[in-house]
Scaffold this active site. Structure first.
Site, PDB file in Angstrom:
ATOM      1  N   GLU A   1       2.451  -0.851   4.617  1.00 47.22           N
ATOM      2  CA  GLU A   1       2.144   0.518   4.209  1.00 47.22           C
ATOM      3  C   GLU A   1       3.452   1.239   3.908  1.00 47.22           C
ATOM      4  O   GLU A   1       4.390   1.228   4.717  1.00 47.22           O
ATOM      5  CB  GLU A   1       1.395   1.263   5.322  1.00 47.22           C
ATOM      6  CG  GLU A   1      -0.057   0.820   5.503  1.00 47.22           C
ATOM      7  CD  GLU A   1      -1.016   1.472   4.500  1.00 47.22           C
ATOM      8  OE1 GLU A   1      -0.580   2.298   3.676  1.00 47.22           O
ATOM      9  OE2 GLU A   1      -2.218   1.136   4.564  1.00 47.22           O
TER      10      GLU A   1
ATOM     11  N   HIS B   1      -2.571  -3.152  -3.367  1.00 51.01           N
ATOM     12  CA  HIS B   1      -3.921  -2.973  -2.854  1.00 51.01           C
ATOM     13  C   HIS B   1      -4.897  -2.795  -4.020  1.00 51.01           C
ATOM     14  O   HIS B   1      -6.015  -3.303  -4.011  1.00 51.01           O
ATOM     15  CB  HIS B   1      -3.961  -1.757  -1.910  1.00 51.01           C
ATOM     16  CG  HIS B   1      -5.165  -1.729  -1.032  1.00 51.01           C
ATOM     17  ND1 HIS B   1      -5.496  -0.630  -0.275  1.00 51.01           N
ATOM     18  CD2 HIS B   1      -6.131  -2.651  -0.784  1.00 51.01           C
ATOM     19  CE1 HIS B   1      -6.613  -0.901   0.398  1.00 51.01           C
ATOM     20  NE2 HIS B   1      -7.015  -2.107   0.109  1.00 51.01           N
TER      21      HIS B   1
ATOM     22  N   HIS C   1       0.842  -1.194   0.000  1.00 49.52           N
ATOM     23  CA  HIS C   1       0.000   0.000   0.000  1.00 49.52           C
ATOM     24  C   HIS C   1       0.880   1.248   0.000  1.00 49.52           C
ATOM     25  O   HIS C   1       2.017   1.191   0.451  1.00 49.52           O
ATOM     26  CB  HIS C   1      -0.818   0.100   1.291  1.00 49.52           C
ATOM     27  CG  HIS C   1      -1.668  -1.071   1.624  1.00 49.52           C
ATOM     28  ND1 HIS C   1      -3.025  -1.052   1.449  1.00 49.52           N
ATOM     29  CD2 HIS C   1      -1.368  -2.284   2.156  1.00 49.52           C
ATOM     30  CE1 HIS C   1      -3.542  -2.213   1.863  1.00 49.52           C
ATOM     31  NE2 HIS C   1      -2.554  -2.976   2.291  1.00 49.52           N
ATOM     32  N   TYR C   2       0.331   2.378  -0.428  1.00 50.52           N
ATOM     33  CA  TYR C   2       0.906   3.646   0.018  1.00 50.52           C
ATOM     34  C   TYR C   2      -0.019   4.222   1.073  1.00 50.52           C
ATOM     35  O   TYR C   2      -1.213   3.877   1.138  1.00 50.52           O
ATOM     36  CB  TYR C   2       1.199   4.619  -1.118  1.00 50.52           C
ATOM     37  CG  TYR C   2       0.065   5.202  -1.928  1.00 50.52           C
ATOM     38  CD1 TYR C   2      -1.108   5.714  -1.348  1.00 50.52           C
ATOM     39  CD2 TYR C   2       0.190   5.323  -3.312  1.00 50.52           C
ATOM     40  CE1 TYR C   2      -2.109   6.271  -2.107  1.00 50.52           C
ATOM     41  CE2 TYR C   2      -0.821   5.876  -4.089  1.00 50.52           C
ATOM     42  CZ  TYR C   2      -1.962   6.349  -3.480  1.00 50.52           C
ATOM     43  OH  TYR C   2      -2.956   6.910  -4.234  1.00 50.52           O
ATOM     44  N   THR C   3       0.555   5.118   1.922  1.00 54.04           N
ATOM     45  CA  THR C   3      -0.239   5.634   3.029  1.00 54.04           C
ATOM     46  C   THR C   3      -1.274   6.652   2.564  1.00 54.04           C
ATOM     47  O   THR C   3      -2.346   6.772   3.175  1.00 54.04           O
ATOM     48  CB  THR C   3       0.675   6.290   4.081  1.00 54.04           C
ATOM     49  OG1 THR C   3       1.545   7.211   3.402  1.00 54.04           O
ATOM     50  CG2 THR C   3       1.504   5.239   4.806  1.00 54.04           C
TER      51      THR C   3
ATOM     52  N   ASP D   1      -3.507   2.388  -4.851  1.00 53.77           N
ATOM     53  CA  ASP D   1      -2.176   2.234  -4.265  1.00 53.77           C
ATOM     54  C   ASP D   1      -1.579   0.845  -4.449  1.00 53.77           C
ATOM     55  O   ASP D   1      -2.325  -0.115  -4.554  1.00 53.77           O
ATOM     56  CB  ASP D   1      -2.225   2.619  -2.767  1.00 53.77           C
ATOM     57  CG  ASP D   1      -3.176   1.756  -1.925  1.00 53.77           C
ATOM     58  OD1 ASP D   1      -4.311   1.519  -2.357  1.00 53.77           O
ATOM     59  OD2 ASP D   1      -2.754   1.315  -0.840  1.00 53.77           O
TER      60      ASP D   1
HETATM   61 ZN   LIG Z   1      -4.064   0.601   0.570  1.00 52.45          ZN
END
Ligand SMILES: [Zn+2]
Length: 245
Positions: A96, A138, A31-33, A148
């Site tokens: 993340e 994600h 994921h990215y935050t 993301d």
């Molecule tokens: Zn995510």
């Protein structure tokens, strides 16, 4: 709480947002935050009212926080599906990666961050039976909701280090491209291939909105040079080659 013995995160900050797994761990979800700063993301991932968490948080300078023990179920996937399985949180490790994301100024992931992430992922796949094709975005498991970690994420660098499945994308050179509401056997064939790869997609024989979302997710991950949701020959051929691996 106890953590994996052979990996040393910079900090261990227990998130209350976790539970018991209902199946064995065999996937990594990246994921990215999507928040303005790493500290803001950390606060959210450890806030009991947010109901979200991840196992790890990788900062832009390469520091790594561990928030949930790998043996437990973190709450990062949300409504999602891969290969027909919907409780992705029970079988995955969620990571993340700090980046403001498309909403707050999407930018390149610094090398120090990617180097640290690669070390972490290599450590994880050495301890769990996680196949290369089960290191996912994600956006792959929730293509209608999520972008993301996005098209700037260097999947090729991870694959060169043995993490994740990758083939060099087929060149973009024009040719027949599917567009909205196209119908027929060719669309159906493409949908079947995307579903066989793992995406949650109904076989309708029509190039509908869901098909466009899934093609967009596929492009963000596997053919990031052009992300438009239109299945051009480069996209179709890249998918075909991935399915053969
Ligand atoms: Zn995510």
């Amino acid at each position: 709480m106890s953590f994996a013995a052979d990996f040393k995160p910079a900090r261990v900050l227990a998130s209350p947002n976790r539970g018991e797994r209902k199946s064995a761990t065999d996937m990594i979800v990246l994921h990215y935050t999507g928040m303005k700063s790493g500290e803001e993301a950390l606060a959210r991932l450890t806030d009991p009212t947010s109901k979200v968490s991840s196992h790890y948080l990788v900062h832009e300078d390469g520091r790594i926080d561990q928030l949930v023990p790998e043996a437990q179920r973190a709450w990062h996937a949300g409504l999602s599906s891969w290969k027909g399985v919907t409780d992705i949180n029970s079988l995955s490790i969620g990571i993340e990666i700090v980046n403001p994301g498309h909403e707050y100024g999407y930018r390149d992931f610094p090398s120090a961050q990617i180097d640290a992430l690669i070390k972490l992922c290599r450590d994880i796949v050495a301890r769990h039976p996680i196949r290369r094709e089960r290191v996912l975005a994600h956006s792959d498991i929730a293509p209608t909701r999520k972008k993301d970690p996005g098209e700037k994420f260097p999947w090729d660098r991870l694959a060169a280090a043995g993490v994740g499945l990758w083939v060099e994308p087929s060149p973009i050179d024009g040719g027949r491209t599917f567009s909205a509401n196209d119908k027929g056997a060719e669309v159906e064939k493409l949908q079947k291939q995307l579903a066989r790869f793992g995406y949650d997609l109904k076989i309708t024989g029509r190039y509908d909105d869901d098909t466009r979302s899934v093609v967009t997710a596929f492009q963000r991950h596997y053919r990031p040079a052009r992300v438009d949701g239109l299945a051009d020959p480069s996209t179709v051929d890249t998918l075909r080659r991935l399915l053969r691996r």
